[in-house]
Design a protein around this motif. Structure first.
Motif, mmCIF file in Angstrom:
data_model
loop_
_atom_site.group_PDB
_atom_site.id
_atom_site.type_symbol
_atom_site.label_atom_id
_atom_site.label_comp_id
_atom_site.label_asym_id
_atom_site.label_seq_id
_atom_site.Cartn_x
_atom_site.Cartn_y
_atom_site.Cartn_z
ATOM 1 N N PRO A 282 0.904 -0.915 0.104
ATOM 2 C CA PRO A 282 -0.128 0.013 0.006
ATOM 3 C C PRO A 282 0.722 1.456 0.140
ATOM 4 O O PRO A 282 0.414 2.139 -0.746
ATOM 5 N N CYS A 283 1.909 1.235 0.791
ATOM 6 C CA CYS A 283 2.758 2.399 0.762
ATOM 7 C C CYS A 283 3.445 2.772 -0.542
ATOM 8 O O CYS A 283 3.482 3.923 -1.025
ATOM 9 N N THR A 284 3.960 1.322 -1.164
ATOM 10 C CA THR A 284 4.621 1.695 -2.216
ATOM 11 C C THR A 284 3.705 2.090 -3.548
ATOM 12 O O THR A 284 3.999 3.129 -4.197
ATOM 13 N N ARG A 285 2.390 1.604 -3.406
ATOM 14 C CA ARG A 285 1.480 2.278 -4.482
ATOM 15 C C ARG A 285 1.326 3.569 -4.307
ATOM 16 O O ARG A 285 0.939 4.198 -5.477
ATOM 17 N N LEU A 286 1.248 4.219 -3.060
ATOM 18 C CA LEU A 286 0.969 5.733 -2.945
ATOM 19 C C LEU A 286 2.157 6.430 -3.387
ATOM 20 O O LEU A 286 1.890 7.237 -4.203
#
Length: 120
Positions: free
Chosen positions: A26-30
């Protein structure tokens, strides 16, 4: 976590987040979504957290990282629709002093369009 991008107002985009903003994918996608926006010269960004139920410490750090990247690029960021738990986390960590939160994405976008994104 899913992220949907749309233009709210001319020059202001909304990234609608759905799921949990936590360590890992999730952090990588953001980060990728914000980097793509910067590469596209879209540096006024609203992160719509209406459908985000949980933010952990990594997610909070990524919010600050995204804000920093946008400011370096000459832009700004607002948050929209954070739930009570997220608001509490923002206040406890004083991140609410760095980035404004609004009840709706439209209000957050209008604030960015007016150029008044810096918290008081």
């Amino acid at each position: 976590m899913e992220i949907t991008k749309k233009e709210a107002l001319p020059g202001v985009i909304v990234l609608e987040l759905r799921g949990q903003l936590q360590l890992g994918v999730p952090c990588t996608r953001l980060q990728i979504a914000v980097e793509d926006a910067i590469q596209s010269k879209q540096t006024r960004v609203v992160l719509d957290l209406t459908n985000v139920m949980k933010v952990d410490s990594a997610g909070l750090g990524k919010l600050v990282n995204c804000l920093s990247a946008l400011k370096i690029a000459g832009g700004a960021m607002n948050l929209a629709g954070p739930n009570n738990a997220v608001v509490g986390l923002l206040k406890m960590t004083r991140v609410d002093k760095l980035v404004k939160s609004f009840p709706t994405a439209q209000e957050a976008a209008q604030n960015l369009a007016s150029g008044a994104a810096t918290p008081q």
